[in-house]
Structure formats: structure tokens, C-alpha cells
Design an enzyme around this catalytic site. Structure first.
Site, PDB file in Angstrom:
ATOM      1  N   SER A 104       0.825  -1.207   0.000  1.00  0.00           N
ATOM      2  CA  SER A 104       0.000   0.000   0.000  1.00  0.00           C
ATOM      3  C   SER A 104       0.857   1.252   0.000  1.00  0.00           C
ATOM      4  CB  SER A 104      -0.904   0.000   1.236  1.00  0.00           C
ATOM      5  OG  SER A 104      -1.558   1.250   1.385  1.00  0.00           O
ATOM      6  N   TYR A 126      -2.238   5.551  -5.002  1.00  0.00           N
ATOM      7  CA  TYR A 126      -3.332   6.497  -5.218  1.00  0.00           C
ATOM      8  C   TYR A 126      -2.717   7.727  -5.879  1.00  0.00           C
ATOM      9  CZ  TYR A 126      -6.037   3.873  -1.718  1.00  0.00           C
ATOM     10  OH  TYR A 126      -6.706   2.900  -1.021  1.00  0.00           O
ATOM     11  N   THR A 152      -4.800   2.298  -8.191  1.00  0.00           N
ATOM     12  CA  THR A 152      -6.150   2.151  -7.652  1.00  0.00           C
ATOM     13  C   THR A 152      -7.048   3.172  -8.339  1.00  0.00           C
ATOM     14  OG1 THR A 152      -5.413   1.295  -5.525  1.00  0.00           O
ATOM     15  CG2 THR A 152      -7.590   2.297  -5.594  1.00  0.00           C
ATOM     16  N   LYS A 214      -6.329  -1.424 -10.813  1.00  0.00           N
ATOM     17  CA  LYS A 214      -7.131  -2.119  -9.795  1.00  0.00           C
ATOM     18  C   LYS A 214      -8.450  -1.367  -9.588  1.00  0.00           C
ATOM     19  CE  LYS A 214      -6.770  -3.504  -4.882  1.00  0.00           C
ATOM     20  NZ  LYS A 214      -7.761  -2.605  -4.250  1.00  0.00           N
ATOM     21  N   HIS A 238     -12.698  -3.077  -4.252  1.00  0.00           N
ATOM     22  CA  HIS A 238     -11.997  -2.490  -3.102  1.00  0.00           C
ATOM     23  C   HIS A 238     -12.437  -3.152  -1.797  1.00  0.00           C
ATOM     24  CE1 HIS A 238      -9.453   1.276  -2.496  1.00  0.00           C
ATOM     25  NE2 HIS A 238      -9.538   0.774  -1.287  1.00  0.00           N
TER      26      HIS A 238
END
Length: 341
Positions: A104, A126, A152, A214, A238
Site C-alpha cells: 500500500s 493512489y 487504484t 485495480k 476495493h
């Protein structure tokens, strides 16, 4: 009881209540998160008989990286709440299973520390409104050996959580989040809400790495991603944490697989996968491999890095067993006709 089925309850005894709630909860009314596993359970198989399954081969590659079992670990946040070594401990468990780790962008360990463990890893990113923040993080990930960028794409805003009691942000200590950003403000981290498929090429050019998108749940979006140069697509809602009542990944996967058929874009799926039979269904429908998220957090909490290794191994053993029973000894032999669609 299967070990994997006991993990969440065991983890709940070790985690602060707001952290356990944060790990398990979905957005809004929790409809999508509640449906995820049931959707995989609803598939029915059409097995072959009288085929030689004396040897089963679960090995595959993902973006060129060999893995022993088509099960990878999804990027999740606050891993230092599960284990003091956080993502480094998760990476050690993944390395022992010869798999791939998603990391992440909110990680509580530096990319350098994670990369030093030796597990192949992909950075989940992100893209935020302050692009300089994104670029700084990308540069650190590349320097630390990330092998891919996972964009993402389903988070132009963060899904609404309906907490009853203290939120996780009131209890986590300093240093458990965003270890790879030196200076930033809350305004810097606002999610970009102006993204188009052009961002795929921008990320690839900046990093020199393959880009995996994703959060795809539709065939037309998958095709747009592939046309824009995506090396991979992850069918994902998610973990039910963004738009509640989004279609389950088990149901979205077939149309996305059909849209990508014949392309070079690799296909993966996450969301609610808890059994080897679920992995089998996903692969038969066209996924190259699957990601698991929450079970990895529970396994890390309960068993540390060894727990993560066991999780991957257990799912692999169940997949091996299911492939013998369905009469297909290789991953390449799996196809949609093995399911009653």
C-alpha cells in the site's frame, strides 16, 4: 474448523477494537462486503473424470515473475497494527511462499525496508491531487525495487464508513502510516478526481514499470485500460469499501475476462476469496492469479510472517485438491466450461 476460518476471531482478540472494525468493515451499509464470499460459493463445477491427475502443477508467472501458487497478497494498510514489523513481516511470509506482495502507498514501513526482505512486490498507488506527492512516492518505490505499479482507479473520493465508536484514526500511533512521505499536508493527499486512461501511460513513463489497474468491474473499462497500455487489470470492488452495492467480483470477472481475451493484458481478481475452490473458479473464468487481503491481515496478526506463508500454502493445497477432483492437472487447462454458468 479450517484454520483460515478461525483467523478473524483470533485476530479480534489481539487487535484494538477500532482496528479490527476498520480491517473488516465495508462502506455505507456493508452490502458489497457481505456478498463477496457468498458470490464465489454460488458457482457450481462441471468436473471431468478419467483424466490423469497424478501430478498437478500450480506454478505460473505474473508479469514475468514466477510464483509457486496463483495466490498473491493484496495491498492493505495499517499492517503495523497486525505485527510490529508490518509490511516487512508480510513480505517475509510472502517470500517464504514464493509469491508476490502488493504494498500500500499508505505503508507504515519504508519501501527500502520492505524491498530488503527479498519478496517481489508491487506498489499500490493512489494518484493524489498534488501530483508531486505521487511522484515522490513512485521514485522511492522504483529505487527500492518495486516490480510494478498498481493504480487504484476506484477512489476519486474515499468510500463512506459508518463507525459506531472511536475510529481507527483516533487510536493508531504516529509512524504507522505513510512512512514513505517525509513532508505532506492533508490537502496534499486528496484523491485525484480527474483521472482518465492517460494516467496509465504517465505512470509507466515515469517509473519504467508495468502498470496494473485495480478496481475494474466492467468490460468496457477493462478494454479502455488495455488500450491505454495497462499490463494488467484487477477485478476488484476495493473489498466492498468504496461504492456500496457494487457488483461482486465473482460476478464481474466473466465479462472482464471476455473483454480482455486475446490481449496481452493479464487479469487478476480479489474480493471474498477464502477457499481453494474459489481460486479454482476464478482461474477457470480467466484470472491468471488471485489476491487475498483481509485473510492476510488476520494471518499476520495471529501468526506473523509464518501465518502469511501458511495462508498461501493452505489455499494452494486446497486448490491442488480441487484441481484433482475437477480433472485438470495444469492451470493452462482450466476454462469456463468447467463451471455451470
Amino acid at each position: 474448523m479450517r484454520w483460515i476460518d478461525s483467523l478473524e476471531a483470533a485476530a479480534a482478540e489481539k487487535l484494538p477494537e477500532p482496528v479490527h472494525r476498520y480491517f473488516r468493515q465495508g462502506s455505507a451499509g456493508g452490502v458489497s462486503v457481505a456478498e463477496a464470499t457468498a458470490a464465489w460459493n454460488s458457482y457450481r463445477f462441471r468436473p471431468h473424470v478419467l483424466t490423469d491427475v497424478s501430478t498437478v502443477d500450480l506454478r505460473t508467472t505474473v508479469l514475468g515473475t514466477p510464483i509457486d501458487v496463483p495466490v498473491m497478497i493484496a495491498p492493505t494498510t495499517l499492517q503495523r497494527q497486525a505485527d510490529p514489523d508490518g509490511e516487512a513481516a508480510m513480505a517475509a511470509g510472502v517470500a517464504a511462499a514464493n509469491s508476490v506482495l502488493g504494498v500500500s502507498s499508505n505503508a507504515g514501513k519504508t519501501f527500502a525496508d520492505i524491498g530488503a526482505v527479498g519478496a517481489p512486490w508491487w506498489l499500490q498507488i493512489y494518484v493524489v491531487k498534488n501530483r508531486d506527492v505521487t511522484l515522490r512516492m513512485l521514485d522511492k518505490a522504483v529505487a527500492a525495487g518495486a516490480r510494478a505499479v498498481v493504480l487504484t482507479a476506484d477512489t476519486p473520493v474515499v468510500g463512506r464508513k459508518e463507525d459506531d465508536g472511536p475510529t481507527v484514526w483516533e487510536v493508531i500511533p504516529e509512524g504507522h502510516l505513510l512512512a514513505n512521505l517525509d513532508e505532506y499536508s492533508d490537502d496534499d493527499l486528496g484523491k485525484a478526481d480527474d483521472l482518465t486512461p492517460d494516467v496509465i501511460g504517465w505512470l509507466a513513463e515515469r517509473t519504467g514499470l508495468p502498470v496494473v489497474v485495480k478496481g475494474v468491474l466492467r468490460a468496457d473499462d477493462a478494454k479502455r485500460c488495455a488500450d491505454a497500455g495497462a499490463a494488467g487489470v484487477i477485478v476488484s470492488n476495493h473489498g466492498g469499501r468504496q461504492l456500496d452495492a457494487s457488483i461482486s467480483t465473482a460476478r464481474a470477472l466473466p465479462e472482464v475476462a471476455e473483454a480482455l481475451r486475446g490481449s496481452d493484458t493479464e487479469l487478476y481478481v480479489d474480493g471474498g476469496i477464502r477457499r481453494g475452490e474459489h481460486v479454482l473458479a476464478a482461474l477457470a473464468l480467466g484470472a491468471r492469479a488471485v489476491f487475498v487481503g483481509r485473510p492476510a491481515l488476520w494471518a499476520l496478526t495471529v501468526g506473523g510472517s509464518a501465518g502469511v506463508t501458511r495462508l498461501i500454502d493452505d489455499l494452494g493445497n486446497e486448490l491442488d485438491h480441487a484441481m484433482r477432483l475437477i480433472g485438470v492437472p495444469t492451470l493452462a487447462g482450466l476454462s469456463p466450461d468447467l463451471l455451470d454458468l
